[in-house]
Motif scaffolding. Structure first.
Motif, short mmCIF file in Angstrom:
data_model
loop_
_atom_site.label_atom_id
_atom_site.label_comp_id
_atom_site.label_asym_id
_atom_site.label_seq_id
_atom_site.Cartn_x
_atom_site.Cartn_y
_atom_site.Cartn_z
N HIS A 51 0.80 -1.22 0.00
CA HIS A 51 0.00 0.00 0.00
C HIS A 51 0.84 1.28 0.00
O HIS A 51 0.40 2.33 0.43
CB HIS A 51 -0.96 0.00 1.19
CG HIS A 51 -0.26 0.01 2.51
ND1 HIS A 51 0.31 -1.12 3.05
CD2 HIS A 51 0.00 1.01 3.38
CE1 HIS A 51 0.87 -0.82 4.20
NE2 HIS A 51 0.69 0.47 4.42
N GLU A 52 2.07 1.18 -0.52
CA GLU A 52 2.91 2.37 -0.56
C GLU A 52 3.78 2.42 -1.81
O GLU A 52 4.15 1.38 -2.37
CB GLU A 52 3.76 2.50 0.69
CG GLU A 52 4.81 1.43 0.87
CD GLU A 52 5.57 1.60 2.18
OE1 GLU A 52 5.37 2.59 2.90
OE2 GLU A 52 6.38 0.72 2.47
N ALA A 53 4.09 3.63 -2.21
CA ALA A 53 4.99 3.88 -3.33
C ALA A 53 6.32 4.35 -2.74
O ALA A 53 6.39 5.43 -2.14
CB ALA A 53 4.41 4.93 -4.26
N ILE A 54 7.35 3.53 -2.89
CA ILE A 54 8.68 3.86 -2.39
C ILE A 54 9.39 4.64 -3.49
O ILE A 54 9.44 4.20 -4.63
CB ILE A 54 9.45 2.58 -2.01
CG1 ILE A 54 8.67 1.82 -0.94
CG2 ILE A 54 10.86 2.91 -1.54
CD1 ILE A 54 9.14 0.40 -0.70
N VAL A 55 9.95 5.80 -3.14
CA VAL A 55 10.52 6.69 -4.14
C VAL A 55 12.02 6.94 -3.94
O VAL A 55 12.51 6.91 -2.82
CB VAL A 55 9.78 8.05 -4.17
CG1 VAL A 55 8.31 7.86 -4.52
CG2 VAL A 55 9.91 8.79 -2.86
N VAL A 56 12.69 7.17 -5.08
CA VAL A 56 14.08 7.61 -5.10
C VAL A 56 14.21 8.62 -6.23
O VAL A 56 13.82 8.33 -7.37
CB VAL A 56 15.06 6.44 -5.33
CG1 VAL A 56 16.48 6.94 -5.60
CG2 VAL A 56 15.08 5.49 -4.14
N LEU A 57 14.74 9.80 -5.92
CA LEU A 57 15.00 10.81 -6.94
C LEU A 57 16.44 10.65 -7.40
O LEU A 57 17.36 10.59 -6.59
CB LEU A 57 14.79 12.22 -6.38
CG LEU A 57 13.41 12.54 -5.82
CD1 LEU A 57 13.38 13.97 -5.31
CD2 LEU A 57 12.33 12.31 -6.86
N ALA A 58 16.63 10.59 -8.73
CA ALA A 58 17.97 10.35 -9.26
C ALA A 58 18.13 11.04 -10.61
O ALA A 58 17.15 11.39 -11.27
CB ALA A 58 18.22 8.85 -9.41
N SER A 59 19.37 11.19 -11.01
CA SER A 59 19.68 11.72 -12.34
C SER A 59 21.02 11.16 -12.78
O SER A 59 21.76 10.59 -11.98
CB SER A 59 19.70 13.25 -12.34
OG SER A 59 20.73 13.73 -11.51
N MET A 60 21.30 11.33 -14.06
CA MET A 60 22.58 10.93 -14.61
C MET A 60 23.33 12.21 -14.94
O MET A 60 22.84 13.03 -15.73
CB MET A 60 22.37 10.07 -15.86
CG MET A 60 23.62 9.42 -16.38
SD MET A 60 24.37 8.23 -15.23
CE MET A 60 23.33 6.81 -15.44
#
Length: 141
Positions: A11-20
């Protein structure tokens, strides 16, 4: 290009913000690690989840979201609620949403093996799959 990688578990959306950046993956700070919804949810709860997710993406100026594919059939199938959360994210018109298939993830990781773990870059252990999804997606191009 900054992305938000998402792994939906229960019941959850686990997030990671990333870029190259210059051939190196960069992890960006984020005020949350996951956005959840009550297991006994209503349509209002889904709207609240969608609004929170959209606001998070707006605040961090993210336009591209990549969601890790989940199993839809069999003993290891993801719960139905996870697919509702995916749909709620996909329906945010300001976002470009991609679903990273198991095959594409595996092929990307074979070409560019991941040599570190999420904890090595300051993420929580439960963000490991999301971190791997981000890495695989950013190295597909």
């Amino acid at each position: 290009m900054k992305i938000c990688a998402v792994e939906i578990k229960n019941h959850e959306a686990i997030v990671v913000l990333a870029s190259m950046e210059q051939g190196m993956m960069a992890i960006h700070d984020c005020r949350v690690t996951a956005i959840s919804i009550p297991v006994t949810h209503t349509s209002e709860d889904l709207e609240i989840f969608q609004t929170k997710f959209a606001k998070l993406m707006e605040d961090y100026q993210v336009e591209n979201v990549v969601i890790g594919e989940r199993i839809s059939k069999g003993k290891l199938a993801a719960p139905g609620l996870s697919f509702k959360l995916e749909a709620a994210i996909q329906l945010i018109t300001a976002l470009n949403v991609n679903v990273l298939s198991f095959e594409d993830r595996k092929a990307s990781l074979k070409r560019n093996p991941l040599k570190m773990k999420a904890k090595d870059v300051g993420l929580k252990p439960f963000q490991e799959d999301t971190f791997t999804t981000a890495f695989a997606f950013l190295n597909m191009k």
